[in-house]
Design an enzyme around this catalytic site. Sequence first.
Site, PDB file in Angstrom:
ATOM      1  N   LEU A  67       0.836  -1.211   0.000  1.00 58.19           N
ATOM      2  CA  LEU A  67       0.000   0.000   0.000  1.00 58.19           C
ATOM      3  C   LEU A  67       0.866   1.254   0.000  1.00 58.19           C
ATOM      4  CD1 LEU A  67      -2.689  -1.078   2.639  1.00 58.19           C
ATOM      5  CD2 LEU A  67      -2.933  -0.958   0.148  1.00 58.19           C
ATOM      6  N   THR A  97      -6.837 -11.420  -0.290  1.00 56.65           N
ATOM      7  CA  THR A  97      -7.392 -10.152   0.211  1.00 56.65           C
ATOM      8  C   THR A  97      -7.409 -10.156   1.734  1.00 56.65           C
ATOM      9  OG1 THR A  97      -8.719  -9.722  -1.752  1.00 56.65           O
ATOM     10  CG2 THR A  97      -9.508  -8.759   0.290  1.00 56.65           C
ATOM     11  N   TYR A 150     -13.449 -17.488   2.935  1.00 56.21           N
ATOM     12  CA  TYR A 150     -13.955 -16.294   3.631  1.00 56.21           C
ATOM     13  C   TYR A 150     -13.881 -16.490   5.150  1.00 56.21           C
ATOM     14  CZ  TYR A 150     -17.228 -12.475   4.754  1.00 56.21           C
ATOM     15  OH  TYR A 150     -17.827 -11.336   5.258  1.00 56.21           O
ATOM     16  N   TYR A 164      -0.357  -8.758  15.802  1.00 54.57           N
ATOM     17  CA  TYR A 164       0.271  -7.426  15.649  1.00 54.57           C
ATOM     18  C   TYR A 164       0.062  -6.580  16.908  1.00 54.57           C
ATOM     19  CZ  TYR A 164       2.019  -7.435  10.863  1.00 54.57           C
ATOM     20  OH  TYR A 164       2.766  -7.671   9.730  1.00 54.57           O
TER      21      TYR A 164
HETATM   22  P1  NAD Z   1     -19.120  -5.072  -0.458  1.00 58.50           P
HETATM   23  O1  NAD Z   1     -18.754  -6.194  -1.362  1.00 58.50           O
HETATM   24  O2  NAD Z   1     -20.216  -4.160  -0.880  1.00 58.50           O
HETATM   25  O3  NAD Z   1     -17.863  -4.161  -0.159  1.00 58.50           O
HETATM   26  C1  NAD Z   1     -16.533  -4.632  -0.152  1.00 58.50           C
HETATM   27  C2  NAD Z   1     -15.664  -3.545  -0.768  1.00 58.50           C
HETATM   28  O4  NAD Z   1     -14.286  -3.992  -0.725  1.00 58.50           O
HETATM   29  C3  NAD Z   1     -15.994  -3.295  -2.247  1.00 58.50           C
HETATM   30  O5  NAD Z   1     -16.030  -1.918  -2.509  1.00 58.50           O
HETATM   31  C4  NAD Z   1     -14.855  -3.980  -2.980  1.00 58.50           C
HETATM   32  O6  NAD Z   1     -14.606  -3.411  -4.253  1.00 58.50           O
HETATM   33  C5  NAD Z   1     -13.698  -3.789  -2.011  1.00 58.50           C
HETATM   34  N1  NAD Z   1     -12.629  -4.770  -2.160  1.00 58.50           N
HETATM   35  C6  NAD Z   1     -12.757  -6.113  -2.261  1.00 58.50           C
HETATM   36  N2  NAD Z   1     -11.536  -6.686  -2.368  1.00 58.50           N
HETATM   37  C7  NAD Z   1     -10.631  -5.665  -2.331  1.00 58.50           C
HETATM   38  C8  NAD Z   1      -9.217  -5.610  -2.404  1.00 58.50           C
HETATM   39  N3  NAD Z   1      -8.479  -6.719  -2.544  1.00 58.50           N
HETATM   40  N4  NAD Z   1      -8.607  -4.395  -2.343  1.00 58.50           N
HETATM   41  C9  NAD Z   1      -9.350  -3.257  -2.225  1.00 58.50           C
HETATM   42  N5  NAD Z   1     -10.690  -3.250  -2.154  1.00 58.50           N
HETATM   43  C10 NAD Z   1     -11.320  -4.458  -2.198  1.00 58.50           C
HETATM   44  O7  NAD Z   1     -19.451  -5.734   0.956  1.00 58.50           O
HETATM   45  P2  NAD Z   1     -19.950  -5.068   2.319  1.00 58.50           P
HETATM   46  O8  NAD Z   1     -21.217  -5.724   2.697  1.00 58.50           O
HETATM   47  O9  NAD Z   1     -19.896  -3.603   2.227  1.00 58.50           O
HETATM   48  O10 NAD Z   1     -18.841  -5.610   3.327  1.00 58.50           O
HETATM   49  C11 NAD Z   1     -17.796  -4.786   3.788  1.00 58.50           C
HETATM   50  C12 NAD Z   1     -16.975  -5.545   4.821  1.00 58.50           C
HETATM   51  O11 NAD Z   1     -17.801  -5.933   5.921  1.00 58.50           O
HETATM   52  C13 NAD Z   1     -16.327  -6.816   4.289  1.00 58.50           C
HETATM   53  O12 NAD Z   1     -15.043  -6.951   4.851  1.00 58.50           O
HETATM   54  C14 NAD Z   1     -17.229  -7.913   4.812  1.00 58.50           C
HETATM   55  O13 NAD Z   1     -16.529  -9.127   4.988  1.00 58.50           O
HETATM   56  C15 NAD Z   1     -17.689  -7.319   6.129  1.00 58.50           C
HETATM   57  N6  NAD Z   1     -18.981  -7.902   6.531  1.00 58.50           N
HETATM   58  C16 NAD Z   1     -20.137  -7.478   5.929  1.00 58.50           C
HETATM   59  C17 NAD Z   1     -21.340  -8.056   6.315  1.00 58.50           C
HETATM   60  C18 NAD Z   1     -22.653  -7.623   5.725  1.00 58.50           C
HETATM   61  O14 NAD Z   1     -23.670  -8.244   6.043  1.00 58.50           O
HETATM   62  N7  NAD Z   1     -22.738  -6.596   4.904  1.00 58.50           N
HETATM   63  C19 NAD Z   1     -21.352  -9.079   7.285  1.00 58.50           C
HETATM   64  C20 NAD Z   1     -20.149  -9.486   7.839  1.00 58.50           C
HETATM   65  C21 NAD Z   1     -18.966  -8.893   7.460  1.00 58.50           C
END
Ligand code: NAD
Length: 330
Positions: A67, A97, A150, A164
């Site tokens: 980064l 990721t 996942y 960390y």
């Molecule tokens: P989402 O898929 O809408 O958002 C994920 C974002 O991360 C996207 O904008 C995607 O482009 C970006 N991304 C993916 N891989 C990437 C990479 N390697 N480098 C940079 N950007 C990357 O999903 P969300 O629902 O907004 O989820 C966001 C976070 O919250 C995730 O980490 C997910 O695991 C966690 N989470 C969400 C939920 C839910 O119900 N929405 C539940 C549990 C955990």
Amino acid sequence: MRSSNQKTVLVTGGAGFLGSHLCDRLLRDGHKVVSLDNFHTGSRLNHLHHASRPDLEVIEADVADPLPYLRVDEIYHLACPASPPHYQESPIRTLKTNLLGAINVLNLSLRSGARVLLASTSEVYGDPLVHPQPEDYFGNVNSFGARACYDEGKRAAEALFHAYAAEKGADIRIARIFNTYGPRMQPDDGRVVSNFVVEALRDQPITIYGDGSQTRSFCYVDDLVEGFVRLMASNVRTPINLGNPGEFSMTKLAAMVVAMTGSHSSVSFMPLPADDPRRRRPDISRAESLLDWRPAVSLEAGLGPTIAYFREVVSGQSPGDRFLPLRSAI
Ligand code: NAD
Ligand code: UDP
């Protein structure tokens, strides 16, 4: 002018569903926001309503790659596809990721002296044998199945955050998020709320996987974002469940969606995906006592604006500012 409590905050995955709502909240609170995203499942358009704001910077980068150095005060680490069809598309990419992303973000947090919050998940509990799930339950997770990239990726990310903190003094926070929904989900995202609502609005059969008796607990996005902000501001370094304890079967959810949309959809049953958890509900007593946080929005109340948003998407209108334009809607 920079006020004394204005922070510079990095949101990885800032162009996604949760990330873009979080960016909005941080901007509303007066902070400078850097949204870093590779636009895998998110979209630059989720920031379009802020296009001319000097306090929002959007960086296209992959968290699995080294980064750029950024001077920030706080990092919310959300970058990772969240929907099962998306994260199962390329399990190796999902693992990279989660693992490399966590390492890169933690190293950045150490270099910039920033507090860092991990968006972890209820999937760390797998198909839980304890119900509801408290944070000290270790889970029942298959390391060798379709969800492993996942579930185990997030577990490894939590382990990296812990390592960390213990070895290098990283200032960590960990949110275990239970199913969260709301406006700005992609209509083709593949998760249950978006699938059911889009199917209902199109009068297509509602696709229930399995017999529909499996349960989930659904949290409205605004409640979740409030929990994020409280957790970041707290001194709680152990994982915290963030979710709505209301528990619904998929059959019940389908019936609610059909009734609230006024749809003529029937229900169609499809095979249950492998390792699909049978039931899930957060024990949020830690969040209640340590963060004074609990969800305020019932499923019925949250489905209202969610359905209104998808109605505009499905009818081909650009969702208004309150919803924001979506990649698939334009
Ligand atoms: P989402 O898929 O809408 O958002 C994920 C974002 O991360 C996207 O904008 C995607 O482009 C970006 N991304 C993916 N891989 C990437 C990479 N390697 N480098 C940079 N950007 C990357 O999903 P969300 O629902 O907004 O989820 C966001 C976070 O919250 C995730 O980490 C997910 O695991 C966690 N989470 C969400 C939920 C839910 O119900 N929405 C539940 C549990 C955990
Ligand atoms: N599900 C369903 N129909 C769909 C999409 C999902 O019945 O069109 C089910 C899925 O099998 C799971 C539940 O809904 O039991 C929640 O699925 P989602 O992908 O939203 O979240 P997760 O399984 O990751 O909690």
